[in-house]
Scaffold this motif. Structure first.
Motif, PDB file in Angstrom:
ATOM      1  N   LEU A 121       5.178  16.679  -4.134  1.00 50.64           N
ATOM      2  CA  LEU A 121       4.412  14.993  -3.493  1.00 50.64           C
ATOM      3  C   LEU A 121       5.659  14.834  -2.384  1.00 50.64           C
ATOM      4  O   LEU A 121       6.350  15.050  -1.895  1.00 50.64           O
ATOM      5  N   LYS A 122       3.951  14.442  -1.365  1.00 54.89           N
ATOM      6  CA  LYS A 122       4.466  13.108   0.265  1.00 54.89           C
ATOM      7  C   LYS A 122       3.924  11.912  -0.713  1.00 54.89           C
ATOM      8  O   LYS A 122       2.887  11.574  -1.387  1.00 54.89           O
ATOM      9  N   VAL A 123       4.867  10.946  -0.537  1.00 51.13           N
ATOM     10  CA  VAL A 123       4.761   9.421  -0.695  1.00 51.13           C
ATOM     11  C   VAL A 123       4.930   8.325   0.478  1.00 51.13           C
ATOM     12  O   VAL A 123       6.781   8.629   0.649  1.00 51.13           O
ATOM     13  N   LYS A 124       4.029   8.006   0.768  1.00 51.77           N
ATOM     14  CA  LYS A 124       4.171   6.526   2.243  1.00 51.77           C
ATOM     15  C   LYS A 124       3.915   5.732   1.780  1.00 51.77           C
ATOM     16  O   LYS A 124       3.167   5.145   0.691  1.00 51.77           O
ATOM     17  N   VAL A 125       5.061   4.580   2.080  1.00 52.20           N
ATOM     18  CA  VAL A 125       5.334   2.804   1.406  1.00 52.20           C
ATOM     19  C   VAL A 125       5.355   2.871   3.057  1.00 52.20           C
ATOM     20  O   VAL A 125       6.013   2.500   3.508  1.00 52.20           O
ATOM     21  N   GLY A 126       4.010   1.769   3.485  1.00 54.10           N
ATOM     22  CA  GLY A 126       4.430   1.385   4.688  1.00 54.10           C
ATOM     23  C   GLY A 126       5.249   2.151   5.769  1.00 54.10           C
ATOM     24  O   GLY A 126       3.921   3.159   5.761  1.00 54.10           O
TER      25      GLY A 126
ATOM     26  N   ALA B   3       1.714   7.496 -13.898  1.00 54.03           N
ATOM     27  CA  ALA B   3       3.200   8.084 -13.025  1.00 54.03           C
ATOM     28  C   ALA B   3       3.477   7.435 -11.796  1.00 54.03           C
ATOM     29  O   ALA B   3       5.042   6.524 -11.537  1.00 54.03           O
ATOM     30  N   VAL B   4       2.984   7.651 -11.328  1.00 57.53           N
ATOM     31  CA  VAL B   4       3.309   7.551  -9.644  1.00 57.53           C
ATOM     32  C   VAL B   4       3.241   5.741  -8.993  1.00 57.53           C
ATOM     33  O   VAL B   4       4.442   5.294  -8.879  1.00 57.53           O
ATOM     34  N   LYS B   5       2.187   5.237 -10.115  1.00 56.19           N
ATOM     35  CA  LYS B   5       2.094   3.833  -9.758  1.00 56.19           C
ATOM     36  C   LYS B   5       3.367   3.043 -10.613  1.00 56.19           C
ATOM     37  O   LYS B   5       4.461   2.212 -10.096  1.00 56.19           O
ATOM     38  N   ALA B   6       3.709   3.631 -11.825  1.00 58.61           N
ATOM     39  CA  ALA B   6       5.160   2.987 -12.626  1.00 58.61           C
ATOM     40  C   ALA B   6       5.615   3.377 -12.139  1.00 58.61           C
ATOM     41  O   ALA B   6       7.005   2.505 -12.038  1.00 58.61           O
ATOM     42  N   ALA B   7       6.336   4.424 -11.508  1.00 58.77           N
ATOM     43  CA  ALA B   7       7.791   4.541 -10.697  1.00 58.77           C
ATOM     44  C   ALA B   7       7.432   3.765  -9.193  1.00 58.77           C
ATOM     45  O   ALA B   7       8.346   3.034  -9.013  1.00 58.77           O
ATOM     46  N   LEU B   8       6.341   3.656  -9.215  1.00 59.86           N
ATOM     47  CA  LEU B   8       6.186   2.831  -7.269  1.00 59.86           C
ATOM     48  C   LEU B   8       6.573   1.656  -8.215  1.00 59.86           C
ATOM     49  O   LEU B   8       7.637   0.893  -6.637  1.00 59.86           O
ATOM     50  N   LYS B   9       5.922   1.151  -8.717  1.00 56.98           N
ATOM     51  CA  LYS B   9       6.381  -0.692  -9.412  1.00 56.98           C
ATOM     52  C   LYS B   9       8.072  -0.838  -9.571  1.00 56.98           C
ATOM     53  O   LYS B   9       8.492  -1.916  -8.943  1.00 56.98           O
ATOM     54  N   GLY B  10       8.953   0.149 -10.301  1.00 52.97           N
ATOM     55  CA  GLY B  10       9.846   0.071 -10.837  1.00 52.97           C
ATOM     56  C   GLY B  10      10.712   0.434  -9.039  1.00 52.97           C
ATOM     57  O   GLY B  10      11.424  -0.427  -9.409  1.00 52.97           O
ATOM     58  N   ALA B  11      10.098   0.787  -8.380  1.00 52.31           N
ATOM     59  CA  ALA B  11      11.238   0.957  -6.212  1.00 52.31           C
ATOM     60  C   ALA B  11      10.564  -0.784  -6.230  1.00 52.31           C
ATOM     61  O   ALA B  11      11.733  -0.615  -5.535  1.00 52.31           O
ATOM     62  N   LEU B  12       9.680  -0.603  -5.809  1.00 49.60           N
ATOM     63  CA  LEU B  12       8.687  -1.932  -4.746  1.00 49.60           C
ATOM     64  C   LEU B  12       9.269  -3.220  -5.915  1.00 49.60           C
ATOM     65  O   LEU B  12       9.142  -3.833  -5.001  1.00 49.60           O
ATOM     66  N   GLY B  13       8.475  -3.316  -7.259  1.00 47.98           N
ATOM     67  CA  GLY B  13       9.409  -4.339  -8.241  1.00 47.98           C
ATOM     68  C   GLY B  13       7.851  -5.103  -7.555  1.00 47.98           C
ATOM     69  O   GLY B  13       8.032  -6.070  -8.335  1.00 47.98           O
TER      70      GLY B  13
ATOM     71  N   SER C 128       0.779  -1.041   0.338  1.00 52.50           N
ATOM     72  CA  SER C 128      -0.138   0.380  -0.043  1.00 52.50           C
ATOM     73  C   SER C 128       0.547   1.202   0.324  1.00 52.50           C
ATOM     74  O   SER C 128       1.974   1.570   0.670  1.00 52.50           O
ATOM     75  N   ALA C 129       0.348   1.952  -0.960  1.00 52.66           N
ATOM     76  CA  ALA C 129       0.978   3.363  -0.795  1.00 52.66           C
ATOM     77  C   ALA C 129       0.199   4.931  -1.119  1.00 52.66           C
ATOM     78  O   ALA C 129      -0.848   4.784  -1.592  1.00 52.66           O
ATOM     79  N   GLU C 130       0.524   5.546   0.012  1.00 55.62           N
ATOM     80  CA  GLU C 130      -0.001   6.899  -0.058  1.00 55.62           C
ATOM     81  C   GLU C 130       0.635   7.907  -0.810  1.00 55.62           C
ATOM     82  O   GLU C 130       1.351   8.275  -0.287  1.00 55.62           O
TER      83      GLU C 130
ATOM     84  N   GLU D 128      -1.136  -0.890  -4.140  1.00 52.72           N
ATOM     85  CA  GLU D 128      -1.577  -0.113  -4.073  1.00 52.72           C
ATOM     86  C   GLU D 128      -1.786   1.119  -3.670  1.00 52.72           C
ATOM     87  O   GLU D 128      -1.921   1.721  -2.215  1.00 52.72           O
ATOM     88  N   LEU D 129      -2.639   1.880  -4.418  1.00 50.80           N
ATOM     89  CA  LEU D 129      -2.052   3.661  -4.410  1.00 50.80           C
ATOM     90  C   LEU D 129      -3.362   4.194  -4.090  1.00 50.80           C
ATOM     91  O   LEU D 129      -4.226   4.188  -4.132  1.00 50.80           O
ATOM     92  N   THR D 130      -3.241   4.999  -3.206  1.00 47.11           N
ATOM     93  CA  THR D 130      -4.301   6.210  -2.568  1.00 47.11           C
ATOM     94  C   THR D 130      -3.782   6.981  -2.549  1.00 47.11           C
ATOM     95  O   THR D 130      -2.797   7.701  -2.287  1.00 47.11           O
ATOM     96  N   ALA D 131      -4.915   8.143  -2.841  1.00 46.61           N
ATOM     97  CA  ALA D 131      -4.356   9.935  -3.394  1.00 46.61           C
ATOM     98  C   ALA D 131      -5.395  10.098  -2.467  1.00 46.61           C
ATOM     99  O   ALA D 131      -6.110  10.104  -1.798  1.00 46.61           O
ATOM    100  N   ARG D 132      -4.831  11.487  -2.012  1.00 43.54           N
ATOM    101  CA  ARG D 132      -4.942  12.657  -1.317  1.00 43.54           C
ATOM    102  C   ARG D 132      -4.449  14.342  -0.864  1.00 43.54           C
ATOM    103  O   ARG D 132      -3.717  14.059  -1.975  1.00 43.54           O
TER     104      ARG D 132
END
Length: 184
Positions: free
Chosen positions: A157-162, A130-140, A114-116, A144-148
């Motif tokens: 941006l601020k992106v929180k993963v775990g 684009a954010v999902k693609a970048a996260l997929k590349g970084a996380l492998g 999960s990523a916010e 599951e993205l939530t945006a606010r």
């Protein structure tokens, strides 16, 4: 507001019990959906936050209120009973911790990442992709993205993963410049 959703010791105990029961009854996805709806309502509604956290509202009223919300939202019986139990035990204020802990248990169980993403303005579908693609590349794996939206960020941006927070907001950069100028 999303910062309120941190796992707590009490929340973890309740979440583990809820997770085990939901998993045993094959209701994990339904309970997760209910808790995600409750989280969205929590963020939007000061009245809900007040109901659950106010020390002047009697436990019985908190229980009735949370169960009524569960009924109105057509939550799964497991979720409704869980909310009632937390309130009856005087732990309604720990709901955010329980929701965060449940989400962590669910992610661990299913392998979901999960990523916010928090932005100053709503993101367009192309930007979210684009954010999902970048996260997929970084996380492998696919996140599951939530945006606010938080207008206080000004931009970026601020992106929180775990438990990791990647902060590329304009507000943070300006704060860092202010701090550097004060030290100079």
């Amino acid at each position: 507001m999303a910062e309120d959703f941190r796992s707590t010791e009490v929340g973890e105990r309740y979440a583990q019990a809820l997770f085990d029961l939901a998993n045993e009854n094959k209701r994990l996805d339904a309970v997760r959906d209910d808790l995600r709806s409750l989280k969205a309502a929590w963020i939007e509604s000061a009245d809900l936050r007040r109901l659950a956290t106010s020390p002047v509202i009697p436990v019985e009223d908190q229980q009735k209120g949370l169960e009524a919300i569960a009924d109105k939202a057509q939550f799964d019986r497991t979720t409704k009973n869980f909310l009632g139990l937390m309130a009856a035990n005087g732990r309604a204020a720990d709901l955010t911790g329980a929701m965060a802990a449940f989400e962590a248990l669910y992610a661990r169980h299913t392998g979901v990442v999960s990523a916010e993403v928090v932005s100053a303005k709503p993101l367009a579908a192309k930007q979210i992709s684009a954010v999902k693609a970048a996260l997929k590349g970084a996380l492998g794996r696919d996140p599951e993205l939530t945006a606010r939206v938080d207008p206080a960020l000004l931009g970026g941006l601020k992106v929180k993963v775990g438990s990791k927070l990647y902060d590329a907001s304009l507000k943070t950069k300006l704060d860092q410049m202010k701090f550097a100028l004060r030290r100079a």
